[in-house]
Design a protein around this motif. Sequence first.
Motif, PDB file in Angstrom:
ATOM      1  N   LEU A  97       0.821  -1.207   0.000  1.00  0.00           N
ATOM      2  CA  LEU A  97       0.000   0.000   0.000  1.00  0.00           C
ATOM      3  C   LEU A  97       0.859   1.262   0.000  1.00  0.00           C
ATOM      4  O   LEU A  97       1.973   1.286   0.537  1.00  0.00           O
ATOM      5  N   THR A  98       0.319   2.308  -0.592  1.00  0.00           N
ATOM      6  CA  THR A  98       1.038   3.585  -0.649  1.00  0.00           C
ATOM      7  C   THR A  98       0.091   4.718  -0.243  1.00  0.00           C
ATOM      8  O   THR A  98      -1.130   4.579  -0.291  1.00  0.00           O
ATOM      9  N   ILE A  99       0.682   5.825   0.128  1.00  0.00           N
ATOM     10  CA  ILE A  99      -0.121   7.001   0.445  1.00  0.00           C
ATOM     11  C   ILE A  99      -0.019   7.992  -0.708  1.00  0.00           C
ATOM     12  O   ILE A  99       0.754   7.790  -1.644  1.00  0.00           O
ATOM     13  N   GLY A 100      -0.816   9.051  -0.661  1.00  0.00           N
ATOM     14  CA  GLY A 100      -0.874  10.012  -1.757  1.00  0.00           C
ATOM     15  C   GLY A 100       0.442  10.732  -1.989  1.00  0.00           C
ATOM     16  O   GLY A 100       1.327  10.757  -1.126  1.00  0.00           O
ATOM     17  N   LYS A 101       0.561  11.341  -3.155  1.00  0.00           N
ATOM     18  CA  LYS A 101       1.808  12.037  -3.496  1.00  0.00           C
ATOM     19  C   LYS A 101       2.093  13.186  -2.530  1.00  0.00           C
ATOM     20  O   LYS A 101       3.225  13.378  -2.079  1.00  0.00           O
ATOM     21  N   GLY A 102       1.065  13.940  -2.217  1.00  0.00           N
ATOM     22  CA  GLY A 102       1.263  15.066  -1.304  1.00  0.00           C
ATOM     23  C   GLY A 102       1.506  14.622   0.113  1.00  0.00           C
ATOM     24  O   GLY A 102       2.391  15.149   0.799  1.00  0.00           O
ATOM     25  N   THR A 103       0.727  13.653   0.582  1.00  0.00           N
ATOM     26  CA  THR A 103       0.910  13.174   1.955  1.00  0.00           C
ATOM     27  C   THR A 103       2.250  12.456   2.108  1.00  0.00           C
ATOM     28  O   THR A 103       2.888  12.542   3.161  1.00  0.00           O
ATOM     29  N   GLN A 104       2.689  11.783   1.076  1.00  0.00           N
ATOM     30  CA  GLN A 104       3.997  11.133   1.127  1.00  0.00           C
ATOM     31  C   GLN A 104       5.110  12.166   1.268  1.00  0.00           C
ATOM     32  O   GLN A 104       6.058  11.979   2.048  1.00  0.00           O
ATOM     33  N   ALA A 105       5.008  13.271   0.526  1.00  0.00           N
ATOM     34  CA  ALA A 105       6.032  14.317   0.611  1.00  0.00           C
ATOM     35  C   ALA A 105       6.084  14.913   2.005  1.00  0.00           C
ATOM     36  O   ALA A 105       7.165  15.164   2.555  1.00  0.00           O
ATOM     37  N   ALA A 106       4.912  15.132   2.599  1.00  0.00           N
ATOM     38  CA  ALA A 106       4.874  15.687   3.953  1.00  0.00           C
ATOM     39  C   ALA A 106       5.395  14.670   4.970  1.00  0.00           C
ATOM     40  O   ALA A 106       6.129  15.019   5.907  1.00  0.00           O
ATOM     41  N   TYR A 107       5.016  13.415   4.770  1.00  0.00           N
ATOM     42  CA  TYR A 107       5.491  12.334   5.645  1.00  0.00           C
ATOM     43  C   TYR A 107       7.024  12.252   5.598  1.00  0.00           C
ATOM     44  O   TYR A 107       7.691  12.163   6.640  1.00  0.00           O
ATOM     45  N   ASP A 108       7.585  12.314   4.394  1.00  0.00           N
ATOM     46  CA  ASP A 108       9.044  12.256   4.241  1.00  0.00           C
ATOM     47  C   ASP A 108       9.713  13.464   4.887  1.00  0.00           C
ATOM     48  O   ASP A 108      10.797  13.355   5.466  1.00  0.00           O
ATOM     49  N   CYS A 109       9.056  14.616   4.787  1.00  0.00           N
ATOM     50  CA  CYS A 109       9.586  15.840   5.386  1.00  0.00           C
ATOM     51  C   CYS A 109       9.636  15.703   6.910  1.00  0.00           C
ATOM     52  O   CYS A 109      10.611  16.130   7.545  1.00  0.00           O
ATOM     53  N   MET A 110       8.610  15.128   7.495  1.00  0.00           N
ATOM     54  CA  MET A 110       8.598  14.900   8.946  1.00  0.00           C
ATOM     55  C   MET A 110       9.731  13.960   9.344  1.00  0.00           C
ATOM     56  O   MET A 110      10.439  14.202  10.332  1.00  0.00           O
ATOM     57  N   ARG A 111       9.904  12.903   8.584  1.00  0.00           N
ATOM     58  CA  ARG A 111      10.976  11.948   8.902  1.00  0.00           C
ATOM     59  C   ARG A 111      12.352  12.608   8.752  1.00  0.00           C
ATOM     60  O   ARG A 111      13.247  12.417   9.575  1.00  0.00           O
ATOM     61  N   ALA A 112      12.524  13.398   7.708  1.00  0.00           N
ATOM     62  CA  ALA A 112      13.810  14.076   7.485  1.00  0.00           C
ATOM     63  C   ALA A 112      14.119  15.065   8.599  1.00  0.00           C
ATOM     64  O   ALA A 112      15.293  15.346   8.889  1.00  0.00           O
ATOM     65  N   ALA A 113      13.074  15.577   9.251  1.00  0.00           N
ATOM     66  CA  ALA A 113      13.268  16.534  10.347  1.00  0.00           C
ATOM     67  C   ALA A 113      13.565  15.839  11.662  1.00  0.00           C
ATOM     68  O   ALA A 113      13.755  16.505  12.682  1.00  0.00           O
ATOM     69  N   GLY A 114      13.599  14.514  11.659  1.00  0.00           N
ATOM     70  CA  GLY A 114      13.958  13.787  12.873  1.00  0.00           C
ATOM     71  C   GLY A 114      12.785  13.219  13.641  1.00  0.00           C
ATOM     72  O   GLY A 114      12.956  12.731  14.760  1.00  0.00           O
ATOM     73  N   VAL A 115      11.571  13.274  13.079  1.00  0.00           N
ATOM     74  CA  VAL A 115      10.396  12.691  13.737  1.00  0.00           C
ATOM     75  C   VAL A 115      10.352  11.208  13.371  1.00  0.00           C
ATOM     76  O   VAL A 115      10.035  10.840  12.246  1.00  0.00           O
ATOM     77  N   GLU A 116      10.690  10.358  14.331  1.00  0.00           N
ATOM     78  CA  GLU A 116      10.788   8.922  14.088  1.00  0.00           C
ATOM     79  C   GLU A 116       9.544   8.197  14.587  1.00  0.00           C
ATOM     80  O   GLU A 116       8.798   8.712  15.419  1.00  0.00           O
TER      81      GLU A 116
END
Length: 599
Positions: free
Chosen positions: A547-566
């Motif tokens: 399963l995958t999430i939407g293009k926009g939600t994926q970008a935001a999700y990746d941004c949260m992870r890149a900011a250190g939110v694990e």
Amino acid sequence: MSEHPSHVQVGAAHLTIADVARVARDYQPVLNLAPDALERVNASRAWVEQTVEQIAVAKANGEKPSAYYGINTGFGALAGRSALDSAYLTKVLGRNLIASHSVGAGPFFDEEVIRATLLIRAQSLSKGYSGVRPLIIEKLVAMLNERIYPAIPEQGSLGASGDLAPLCHMLLVMCSTPVPDAADGIDLHLDDTDGEAFVPVALDNTPLTDATYLHLTQSRTTGAQTLWKRVPGAQAMAQAGGKIELLAKEALALSNGATVSAAIATLVLQDAENLLANAELVVAMTLEGMRGFRDPFFPHIHRARGHQGAEHIAAKVLRYIDGSTLLDPGDLHTNPSRVPPQDPYSVRCAPQVMGTIYDTLEMARRWVEMEVNAATDNPLIFLDLERDYKTISGGNFHGEPIAMAMDFLGIALTELGSISDRRMFNLVDYNTNKTYADPDNKIEPLHGLSGFLVDEPKITEGLNTGLMMLQATSASLVSDCKALAHPDSVDSIPSSASQEDHVSMSLNAARHAREIVKNIENVIALEFLCATQAIALQLAKNGNEHLTIGKGTQAAYDCMRAAGVEMLTQDRVLYPEIRQALHLVRSGALVKAAREATE
């Protein structure tokens, strides 16, 4: 805006919210009066000087001078006491206005509010209705470009006749005490107490003592802090060419108008629009985390109501979730896998609620931008009048447009936080049996979420609190906003011997709206943390690997992870991640990433 892309020019054109914010927050340089504005200002000033000359001639001839409000009469309830016939006394009149009205209380405004105030006051005077010299506007511009930061207390304005107390604190820094004129033979030995201003401690090498007043400010977007030291106004103004002596009418023109209220409102509105953009995105992420339905976001339902704001919000959410297979597969061509396709109201009704908030911000923007570009002092000079008395007294200084704009905005954003809190509550307590009681149509176990968004093995069950307390913090913030959202514009307390018998309380409204924005930014940041965790839990379940999430939600999700939110697997200290999520909200980084992914 100015034709020069890297500058804002006073009087050149209509200033936008973005123009003011760039000057206030990004220190964009400001250009002096545009040629057309200079012509307007000179023309109105010429009439004032002509009037002052007529007063002098009358005195020389032993005649009683005509009374011109704002030029040679007292102010407010004192307007009819006498008509002054001395150039020195007309200057004293202005100085006394500044001295007697510098009575603010409370903490000091942040630098960005002062900078917005200076720009808006300069823009107002550039309209050519106020009768000030161009030199006055040029001094305001110099204060901006040299980063002069008057120390202005936040409290003390009724919002009519404008923001008198805070503006007079500014003028106490900007303006000098009148010097007696030997020709008048009058010396009133005026109080020459100086105003106060802040300078960065790093730029002042004098040692700090116990008597030094320090003031700390923090950038909203970067978090960078500046430590300031309070100094006499004359010391700060030296950087901008020194203080200026005011002539007839100028003190009143500078102090009349709800300018500080408008300054705060401008910044609040910019932050509110950024906040709504983040809320659109976090709705999409929460929808993914709940594996919810697309149905409430299709345009058909909003067109049936005729609510364009709701349709606008829903379209944003649909764009962000485009391509998601984590959501229920139901769309305009495919039946939903679960019926009825109804998520909780905090998700299903998000377009209706947030669409109304969108409409409210549009209305507030119209009123605030009007005020940013308005002539708001009293009286105003209209040279095209057929009569000799060219001033018209009115009430443009009354801050009602700002007061109501901020009251409505505060109520709207409190609702934005309230519905966000409810979505968060649903995420941390997403019990499938509570949502679908019908066993035939109940959510499959794979669609549910672990209690408090932490997936514990049996051996540690009940040991971890997970994200439960994020919703508790959210509830506290929303509750605070419900008190702050009480309308200030409905509260009027008469003053000035009932001459000012109805006031707007615009500054209180703007200050309260500012606090609501800060609170709701935190609420939305907390929802981003919960939604990110919910998505991670859904994707980590057995059988969901494809399963995958939407293009926009994926970008935001990746941004949260890149900011250190694990991903949370057991309890840990969360305030650093809350702080980081708040930074991402305020900076617009999450929205920027999601929009770029869906362009």
